[in-house]
Design an enzyme around this catalytic site. Structure first.
Site, PDB file in Angstrom:
ATOM      1  N   HIS A   1       0.912  -1.242  -0.030  1.00 20.51           N
ATOM      2  CA  HIS A   1      -0.022   0.053   0.101  1.00 20.51           C
ATOM      3  C   HIS A   1       0.669   1.301   0.124  1.00 20.51           C
ATOM      4  CE1 HIS A   1      -3.344  -2.537   1.294  1.00 20.51           C
ATOM      5  NE2 HIS A   1      -2.327  -3.121   1.960  1.00 20.51           N
TER       6      HIS A   1
ATOM      7  N   SER B   1      15.423  21.866 -13.974  1.00 22.13           N
ATOM      8  CA  SER B   1      14.280  22.617 -14.478  1.00 22.13           C
ATOM      9  C   SER B   1      14.809  24.015 -14.629  1.00 22.13           C
ATOM     10  CB  SER B   1      13.473  22.939 -12.803  1.00 22.13           C
ATOM     11  OG  SER B   1      12.777  24.062 -12.747  1.00 22.13           O
TER      12      SER B   1
END
Ligand code: ARG
Length: 452
Positions: free
Chosen positions: A143, A264
């Site tokens: 999970h 970036s």
């Protein structure tokens, strides 16, 4: 659409050019068979074969075939241009319908072998990485929550097994690709006394198709091929997703070579995992190709229908993209380095030796359900007091389970020691070092060719 080029619309010349080598190989074999069966005079056969070879030579040196309806027709037209009307004899006892089915099979057989080669490369890299990192312990998740520690090698090998299955799937698919439809002619077979087994043998096929209608209209092999490609793509998306997560500075489990990332334009601190993202994204178009193939063939009556021409763009796109993805994946995986301090600190933060404490108690006659509750209490206490499990004193452990005081003994620390947590998972296929080394051995055996 006054200016629509109708010929171009119904043809496939704009996208089937890459079949040219397969097409010429198929025609050469067909002509050799026609000569052998006395359907074609040897002198004519010779002229045709040398004409085909001269076309191939021109193409290899960069010359382009003039535009025709499709590549098959373009080759035939050019042959006639080069050697005269005798070139028109090449098409005896066959049709473009069996020709195109043949060419696609030759092409996909080649692609299958290339992809299997790339998978082999991947498997080699995974095994090498597993061996290199055999001492790296990382949190295993369920999970996406820290669950139990596992060896990084174990985790990597899980991907190895996925790709091993992909390889087996391709090897199996290849058996159905490698059957010659040539001689099915348009749909009904031919009245010429041809020898289909001979052409099949010349072209390296394992068998011939048994039914001429099926021979020209079957595209199962191509659909199956794109499914196999989709399955690799799917596996790669899972691995890429993990690489992206592991690279996030919050986890920082791995580093990959700079060239697989980009910066970036505005945020100077960032390294973006572009290659992994692109691979993940490309799965979309690959699955799209599978859907296109299924839909094109769905509901088609026998035998050949021009719809089948639309099989090429999705098949070719799937080939090109999976090969690119695999190449990048292989290099990127080879450059992967684990950062042990980060995997370890993540393990501590995640209390992932907790199951071990519950097992410790159940071995001392505490029902597992009750043990589970006690360990929840212990973890809660750790969180509230900012402690890791092995920072608790024996007194604290026992105080947290007054009902069975003093069940915890000194050996609890040995049980929650990370190395121990790993080494006790020695069930077959488990994450203990011993089990993982065994997996590596099995892998190496597979790779040495015992299993294709
Ligand atoms: N270009 C077609 C294809 O790619 C093959 C030719 C179809 N046969 C025909 N008789 N028009 O499927």
């Amino acid at each position: 659409m006054k200016n629509l080029d109708f010929e171009q619309f119904i043809g496939s010349f704009a996208f089937d050019g890459r079949l040219v080598e397969a097409d010429i190989a198929g025609s050469v074999a067909h002509v050799q068979m026609l000569v052998k069966t006395n359907i074609l005079k040897p002198a004519d056969g010779k002229k045709i074969v040398s004409g085909l070879n001269s076309i191939l030579k021109s193409i290899k040196s960069g010359w382009k075939l003039p535009k025709e309806e499709d590549i098959h027709y373009a080759v035939e037209k050019e042959l006639i241009r080069r050697i005269g009307p005798v070139g028109g004899k090449m098409h005896m006892a066959r049709s473009r319908n069996d020709q195109v089915a043949l060419d696609l099979r030759i092409y996909l057989r080649q692609q299958t072998d290339e992809i299997i080669g790339l998978i082999n490369e991947f498997l080699g890299i995974i095994v090498k990485k597993a061996e290199e990192n055999i001492d790296v312990i990382m949190p295993g998740f369920t999970h996406l929550q820290p669950a139990q520690p596992v060896l990084a090698a174990h985790h990597l090998l899980a991907y190895g097994w996925m790709l091993q299955r992909d390889k087996e799937r391709f090897a199996d698919c290849r058996k159905r690709i490698n059957i010659s439809p040539l001689g099915s002619a348009a749909l009904a077979g031919t009245s010429f006394k041809i020898d289909r087994h001979y052409t099949a043998k010349l072209l390296g096929f394992d068998a011939v198709t048994e039914n001429s209608l099926d021979g020209v209209s079957d595209r199962d092999f191509a659909i199956e091929f794109v499914f196999c490609v989709s399955m690799i793509a799917l596996h790669l998306t899972r691995f890429c997703e993990e690489i992206i997560l592991w690279m996030n500075p919050e986890l920082g489990y791995i580093k990959i070579a700079d060239k697989f990332t980009s910066g970036s334009s505005i945020m100077p601190q960032k390294r973006n995992p572009d290659c992994a993202e692109v691979i993940r994204g490309k799965s979309g178009r690959i699955f799209g190709s599978l859907m296109a193939m299924l839909t094109i063939v769905k509901s088609l009556p026998l035998a050949y229908n021009r719809d089948l021409q639309e099989d090429k763009p999705p098949v070719f796109d799937a080939c090109d993209n999976i090969k690119m993805c695999m190449e990048v994946m292989n290099e990127m995986t080879a450059s992967m380095k684990f950062v042990k301090e980060n995997t370890l600190s993540s393990i501590e933060k995640g209390f992932i030796a907790a199951t071990e404490i519950a097992d410790y108690l159940s071995r001392r006659d505490v029902p597992f359900r009750e043990a589970h509750g006690v360990v929840r209490r212990i973890v809660k206490y750790c969180k509230e007091n900012s402690k890791t499990l092995n920072e608790l004193t024996l007194h604290e452990f026992n105080k947290l389970y007054p009902e069975r005081y003093p069940i915890f003994k000194d050996d609890i620390y040995r049980h929650i020691d990370l190395k121990n947590v790993i080494s006790v998972k020695s069930s077959y296929g488990g994450t203990s070092e011993k089990s993982v080394l065994k997996q590596i051995e099995t892998f190496k055996k597979n790779m040495s060719g015992k299993k294709k």
